[in-house]
Write an enzyme that holds these catalytic residues in place. Structure first.
Site, PDB file in Angstrom:
ATOM      1  N   GLY A  46       0.819  -1.209   0.000  1.00  0.00           N
ATOM      2  CA  GLY A  46       0.000   0.000   0.000  1.00  0.00           C
ATOM      3  C   GLY A  46       0.857   1.264   0.000  1.00  0.00           C
ATOM      4  N   GLN A  47       0.167   2.402  -0.010  1.00  0.00           N
ATOM      5  CA  GLN A  47       0.890   3.688  -0.020  1.00  0.00           C
ATOM      6  C   GLN A  47       1.876   3.803   1.153  1.00  0.00           C
ATOM      7  N   LEU A  99      -0.125  -2.206   9.032  1.00  0.00           N
ATOM      8  CA  LEU A  99      -0.729  -1.226   8.119  1.00  0.00           C
ATOM      9  C   LEU A  99      -1.776  -1.879   7.211  1.00  0.00           C
ATOM     10  N   TYR A 105     -15.871   1.299   8.542  1.00  0.00           N
ATOM     11  CA  TYR A 105     -14.402   1.385   8.616  1.00  0.00           C
ATOM     12  C   TYR A 105     -13.966   1.979   9.953  1.00  0.00           C
ATOM     13  N   HIS A 158      -3.347  11.303   4.844  1.00  0.00           N
ATOM     14  CA  HIS A 158      -2.049  11.608   4.230  1.00  0.00           C
ATOM     15  C   HIS A 158      -1.998  10.991   2.839  1.00  0.00           C
ATOM     16  N   ALA A 176      -5.031  -3.262   5.622  1.00  0.00           N
ATOM     17  CA  ALA A 176      -6.442  -2.943   5.884  1.00  0.00           C
ATOM     18  C   ALA A 176      -7.226  -2.822   4.581  1.00  0.00           C
ATOM     19  N   GLN A 177      -8.539  -2.970   4.689  1.00  0.00           N
ATOM     20  CA  GLN A 177      -9.458  -2.475   3.668  1.00  0.00           C
ATOM     21  C   GLN A 177      -9.606  -1.008   4.064  1.00  0.00           C
ATOM     22  N   SER A 178      -8.900  -0.122   3.372  1.00  0.00           N
ATOM     23  CA  SER A 178      -8.708   1.241   3.895  1.00  0.00           C
ATOM     24  C   SER A 178      -9.623   2.283   3.264  1.00  0.00           C
ATOM     25  N   GLU A 191     -10.531   8.888  11.319  1.00  0.00           N
ATOM     26  CA  GLU A 191     -11.933   8.520  11.075  1.00  0.00           C
ATOM     27  C   GLU A 191     -12.622   8.105  12.382  1.00  0.00           C
ATOM     28  N   ASP A 197      -2.019 -13.443   5.147  1.00  0.00           N
ATOM     29  CA  ASP A 197      -3.235 -12.627   5.085  1.00  0.00           C
ATOM     30  C   ASP A 197      -3.699 -12.339   6.505  1.00  0.00           C
ATOM     31  N   LYS A 209     -11.819   0.131  12.928  1.00  0.00           N
ATOM     32  CA  LYS A 209     -10.533   0.676  13.372  1.00  0.00           C
ATOM     33  C   LYS A 209     -10.541   0.985  14.867  1.00  0.00           C
ATOM     34  N   THR A 229      -6.695   5.787  13.018  1.00  0.00           N
ATOM     35  CA  THR A 229      -7.134   6.790  12.044  1.00  0.00           C
ATOM     36  C   THR A 229      -8.004   7.885  12.656  1.00  0.00           C
TER      37      THR A 229
HETATM   38  P1  NAP Z   1      -3.657   1.286   1.211  1.00  0.00           P
HETATM   39  O1  NAP Z   1      -2.817   1.996   0.211  1.00  0.00           O
HETATM   40  O2  NAP Z   1      -5.068   0.987   0.889  1.00  0.00           O
HETATM   41  O3  NAP Z   1      -2.907  -0.089   1.577  1.00  0.00           O
HETATM   42  C1  NAP Z   1      -3.547  -1.117   2.281  1.00  0.00           C
HETATM   43  C2  NAP Z   1      -2.655  -2.341   2.322  1.00  0.00           C
HETATM   44  O4  NAP Z   1      -3.325  -3.378   3.065  1.00  0.00           O
HETATM   45  C3  NAP Z   1      -2.327  -2.947   0.949  1.00  0.00           C
HETATM   46  O5  NAP Z   1      -0.983  -3.370   0.933  1.00  0.00           O
HETATM   47  C4  NAP Z   1      -3.253  -4.143   0.884  1.00  0.00           C
HETATM   48  O6  NAP Z   1      -2.778  -5.184   0.059  1.00  0.00           O
HETATM   49  C5  NAP Z   1      -3.212  -4.588   2.344  1.00  0.00           C
HETATM   50  N1  NAP Z   1      -4.286  -5.515   2.683  1.00  0.00           N
HETATM   51  C6  NAP Z   1      -5.606  -5.417   2.344  1.00  0.00           C
HETATM   52  N2  NAP Z   1      -6.269  -6.501   2.791  1.00  0.00           N
HETATM   53  C7  NAP Z   1      -5.357  -7.290   3.417  1.00  0.00           C
HETATM   54  C8  NAP Z   1      -5.435  -8.561   4.056  1.00  0.00           C
HETATM   55  N3  NAP Z   1      -6.589  -9.246   4.130  1.00  0.00           N
HETATM   56  N4  NAP Z   1      -4.308  -9.093   4.584  1.00  0.00           N
HETATM   57  C9  NAP Z   1      -3.123  -8.415   4.494  1.00  0.00           C
HETATM   58  N5  NAP Z   1      -2.994  -7.222   3.882  1.00  0.00           N
HETATM   59  C10 NAP Z   1      -4.102  -6.659   3.353  1.00  0.00           C
HETATM   60  O7  NAP Z   1      -3.662   2.087   2.595  1.00  0.00           O
HETATM   61  P2  NAP Z   1      -2.649   3.214   3.148  1.00  0.00           P
HETATM   62  O8  NAP Z   1      -3.156   4.545   2.742  1.00  0.00           O
HETATM   63  O9  NAP Z   1      -1.261   2.814   2.830  1.00  0.00           O
HETATM   64  O10 NAP Z   1      -2.911   3.103   4.709  1.00  0.00           O
HETATM   65  C11 NAP Z   1      -2.128   2.237   5.535  1.00  0.00           C
HETATM   66  C12 NAP Z   1      -2.880   1.956   6.829  1.00  0.00           C
HETATM   67  O11 NAP Z   1      -3.086   3.190   7.525  1.00  0.00           O
HETATM   68  C13 NAP Z   1      -4.266   1.360   6.648  1.00  0.00           C
HETATM   69  O12 NAP Z   1      -4.490   0.501   7.744  1.00  0.00           O
HETATM   70  C14 NAP Z   1      -5.210   2.554   6.737  1.00  0.00           C
HETATM   71  O13 NAP Z   1      -6.474   2.151   7.171  1.00  0.00           O
HETATM   72  C15 NAP Z   1      -4.482   3.400   7.756  1.00  0.00           C
HETATM   73  N6  NAP Z   1      -4.674   4.856   7.659  1.00  0.00           N
HETATM   74  C16 NAP Z   1      -4.454   5.496   6.489  1.00  0.00           C
HETATM   75  C17 NAP Z   1      -4.574   6.874   6.420  1.00  0.00           C
HETATM   76  C18 NAP Z   1      -4.331   7.623   5.135  1.00  0.00           C
HETATM   77  O14 NAP Z   1      -4.761   8.793   5.056  1.00  0.00           O
HETATM   78  N7  NAP Z   1      -3.634   7.040   4.165  1.00  0.00           N
HETATM   79  C19 NAP Z   1      -4.919   7.603   7.585  1.00  0.00           C
HETATM   80  C20 NAP Z   1      -5.112   6.916   8.770  1.00  0.00           C
HETATM   81  C21 NAP Z   1      -4.968   5.530   8.816  1.00  0.00           C
HETATM   82  P3  NAP Z   1      -3.142  -5.216  -1.544  1.00  0.00           P
HETATM   83  O15 NAP Z   1      -2.221  -4.216  -2.174  1.00  0.00           O
HETATM   84  O16 NAP Z   1      -2.845  -6.607  -1.942  1.00  0.00           O
HETATM   85  O17 NAP Z   1      -4.589  -4.854  -1.649  1.00  0.00           O
HETATM   86  O1  G4F Z   2     -10.199  10.685   0.122  1.00  0.00           O
HETATM   87  P1  G4F Z   2     -11.302  10.087   0.899  1.00  0.00           P
HETATM   88  O2  G4F Z   2     -11.958   8.886   0.346  1.00  0.00           O
HETATM   89  O3  G4F Z   2     -10.700   9.817   2.358  1.00  0.00           O
HETATM   90  P2  G4F Z   2     -11.385   9.570   3.784  1.00  0.00           P
HETATM   91  O4  G4F Z   2     -12.758   9.051   3.655  1.00  0.00           O
HETATM   92  O5  G4F Z   2     -11.208  10.816   4.591  1.00  0.00           O
HETATM   93  O6  G4F Z   2     -10.489   8.396   4.374  1.00  0.00           O
HETATM   94  C1  G4F Z   2      -9.065   8.423   4.270  1.00  0.00           C
HETATM   95  O7  G4F Z   2      -8.526   9.066   5.412  1.00  0.00           O
HETATM   96  C2  G4F Z   2      -8.771   8.379   6.666  1.00  0.00           C
HETATM   97  C3  G4F Z   2      -8.132   9.233   7.766  1.00  0.00           C
HETATM   98  O8  G4F Z   2      -9.060  10.211   8.191  1.00  0.00           O
HETATM   99  C4  G4F Z   2      -8.149   6.993   6.580  1.00  0.00           C
HETATM  100  F1  G4F Z   2      -8.310   6.339   7.750  1.00  0.00           F
HETATM  101  C5  G4F Z   2      -8.795   6.209   5.449  1.00  0.00           C
HETATM  102  O9  G4F Z   2      -8.164   4.939   5.343  1.00  0.00           O
HETATM  103  C6  G4F Z   2      -8.573   6.977   4.141  1.00  0.00           C
HETATM  104  O10 G4F Z   2      -7.198   6.973   3.855  1.00  0.00           O
HETATM  105  O11 G4F Z   2     -12.446  11.176   1.154  1.00  0.00           O
HETATM  106  C7  G4F Z   2     -12.150  12.440   1.687  1.00  0.00           C
HETATM  107  C8  G4F Z   2     -13.387  13.327   1.608  1.00  0.00           C
HETATM  108  C9  G4F Z   2     -14.667  12.693   2.171  1.00  0.00           C
HETATM  109  O12 G4F Z   2     -15.371  13.659   2.913  1.00  0.00           O
HETATM  110  C10 G4F Z   2     -15.455  12.322   0.934  1.00  0.00           C
HETATM  111  O13 G4F Z   2     -16.874  12.293   1.128  1.00  0.00           O
HETATM  112  O14 G4F Z   2     -13.655  13.603   0.240  1.00  0.00           O
HETATM  113  C11 G4F Z   2     -15.054  13.468   0.029  1.00  0.00           C
HETATM  114  N1  G4F Z   2     -15.299  13.197  -1.396  1.00  0.00           N
HETATM  115  C12 G4F Z   2     -16.036  13.995  -2.211  1.00  0.00           C
HETATM  116  N2  G4F Z   2     -16.105  13.453  -3.431  1.00  0.00           N
HETATM  117  C13 G4F Z   2     -14.891  12.128  -2.082  1.00  0.00           C
HETATM  118  C14 G4F Z   2     -15.393  12.285  -3.367  1.00  0.00           C
HETATM  119  N3  G4F Z   2     -14.141  11.084  -1.732  1.00  0.00           N
HETATM  120  C15 G4F Z   2     -13.853  10.149  -2.680  1.00  0.00           C
HETATM  121  N4  G4F Z   2     -13.073   9.106  -2.355  1.00  0.00           N
HETATM  122  N5  G4F Z   2     -14.356  10.251  -3.956  1.00  0.00           N
HETATM  123  C16 G4F Z   2     -15.143  11.308  -4.354  1.00  0.00           C
HETATM  124  O15 G4F Z   2     -15.570  11.376  -5.499  1.00  0.00           O
END
Ligand code: NAP
Ligand code: G4F
Length: 325
Positions: free
Chosen positions: A15-16, A84, A153, A183, A86-88, A131, A62, A157, A129
């Site tokens: 993932g990212q 890290l 979600y 991020h 997750a179904q994110s 969230e 997994d 979490k 998160t």
């Molecule tokens: P991401 O890009 O969606 O990456 C998720 C990762 O989890 C991928 O490598 C995915 O593998 C793996 N995964 C999904 N299902 C799995 C399973 N059943 N077993 C093992 N691995 C699995 O998410 P991210 O943005 O890097 O975020 C990393 C973590 O931080 C997540 O837990 C997310 O919920 C949390 N988080 C993210 C943010 C954000 O803004 N980015 C903020 C707060 C918290 P595949 O590539 O094979 O699908």
């Molecule tokens: O980019 P989003 O899908 O991110 P969201 O829902 O904030 O979640 C991300 O951040 C969380 C941390 O707070 C993580 F835990 C989570 O894993 C993920 O990385 O949506 C951001 C905002 C929302 O309010 C959404 O309703 O953008 C709004 N939005 C408006 N139009 C949209 C869209 N979001 C998406 N994905 N697609 C749209 O077309």
């Protein structure tokens, strides 16, 4: 590890955040192992883009399968575990609530159990998160702000977050929870709003797309750069005592203003291209998130280094390059 080289296990390495964290740890001399679930297509594009695919050790496993997590702990002999995986995607969690609960909630508990069983001295990081704050109870959210999740979600979490606290309190494990606000980066998945926008901006600029359909553009997020945020994860596992930390920029920006920045970067006006499509409106919205990262700054010495303008420009430029400009 016995030769003095530290070993890390990252779930979600493809993932990212997993990709940036792997890059950071390799740079610090770690042996980096990544848990990789079986997929029918190649998911290693981020590791390839960072040029580190051949440097990480992938382990088949997994978060749904405890035995695979125990094996991953045994094989990696990890000193540090970063959960890290997750179904994110928040939107998908309404369509697949039970899968989200199983992987993001119970899956974290499985990873904690595997760590406790194989090496309870390992330092554990849980990807929590903002969230979890959902329907916010304070203007600026910090470690003491009550939670009120607004999606399956967020609910899943919360289980993972409290399981991490509980393993710290029950077993004395070094288990920390990073409450990270949104991020982003050029490696962000295309379904998230920033990357959906920057990719569309590049497409429109190059004449490949005519419009962009979005949902609620009045919601606000505290957006930072993923490369900065993985440093906070590592700093948490280096502390003498495990704890929970909010990681954020302390600035909130609406989706509308993020669009303005992205379109403006290539000389376009977002109002000429953005349409509202009810398909993207969520059953329950988190209207605004704004973090207070004071504890992370004081205790970890962590501060964000990348502004929203720099972040969005970096993402638009990367998408322009990808589309061949
Ligand atoms: P991401 O890009 O969606 O990456 C998720 C990762 O989890 C991928 O490598 C995915 O593998 C793996 N995964 C999904 N299902 C799995 C399973 N059943 N077993 C093992 N691995 C699995 O998410 P991210 O943005 O890097 O975020 C990393 C973590 O931080 C997540 O837990 C997310 O919920 C949390 N988080 C993210 C943010 C954000 O803004 N980015 C903020 C707060 C918290 P595949 O590539 O094979 O699908
Ligand atoms: O980019 P989003 O899908 O991110 P969201 O829902 O904030 O979640 C991300 O951040 C969380 C941390 O707070 C993580 F835990 C989570 O894993 C993920 O990385 O949506 C951001 C905002 C929302 O309010 C959404 O309703 O953008 C709004 N939005 C408006 N139009 C949209 C869209 N979001 C998406 N994905 N697609 C749209 O077309």
């Amino acid at each position: 590890m016995s030769n003095g080289q530290r070993s890390a296990l990252i779930t979600g390495i493809t993932g990212q955040d997993g990709a940036y964290l792997a890059q950071l740890l390799l740079g610090k001399g770690y042996r980096v192992h990544g848990l990789a679930p079986r997929r029918s297509t190649d998911t290693s594009w981020r590791l390839r883009e960072l040029g580190i695919l051949d440097d990480v050790h992938m382990i088949d496993g997994d978060l749904a399968d405890l035995s695979s997590l125990i094996r991953a702990m045994e094989q990696s002999r990890a000193d540090e575990v970063y959960n890290l995986g997750a179904q994110s995607f928040v939107g998908t969690s309404w369509q697949q609530p039970l899968l989200t609960a199983d992987i993001d909630g119970t899956g974290a508990m499985r990873m904690l159990e595997a760590t406790r069983i194989v090496n309870r001295e390992a330092h554990f990081y849980q990807a929590s998160t903002s969230e979890m704050f959902g329907l916010i109870k304070a203007e600026r959210q910090d470690e003491n702000t009550p939670f009120h999740p607004r999606s399956p979600y967020g609910v899943a979490k919360m289980m993972a977050h409290w399981a991490t606290v509980n393993y710290r309190e029950s077993y004395g494990m070094h288990a920390s929870s990073g409450i990270l606000f949104n991020h982003e980066s050029p490696l962000r998945g295309i379904e998230f709003v920033t990357r959906k926008v920057t990719n569309a901006v590049a497409s429109i600029k190059l004449g490949l797309q005519k419009e962009l359909r979005l949902g609620n553009i009045d919601s606000k997020r505290d957006w930072g750069f993923a490369g900065d945020y993985v440093e906070a994860m590592w700093l948490m596992t280096q502390q003498a005592v495990a704890d929970d930390f909010v990681v954020a920029t302390g600035i909130t920006v609406s989706v509308r203003d993020m669009c303005k920045l992205a379109f403006g970067h290539v000389g376009l006006n977002y109002e000429d291209y953005v349409l509202i499509d009810p398909k993207f409106i969520r059953p329950a919205e988190v209207d605004v998130l704004l973090g207070n990262p004071a504890k992370a700054k004081a205790a970890l010495g962590w501060e964000p280094r990348t502004s929203m303008e720099q972040l969005i420009s970096m993402m638009v430029d990367a998408d322009m390059r990808r589309l061949g400009a």
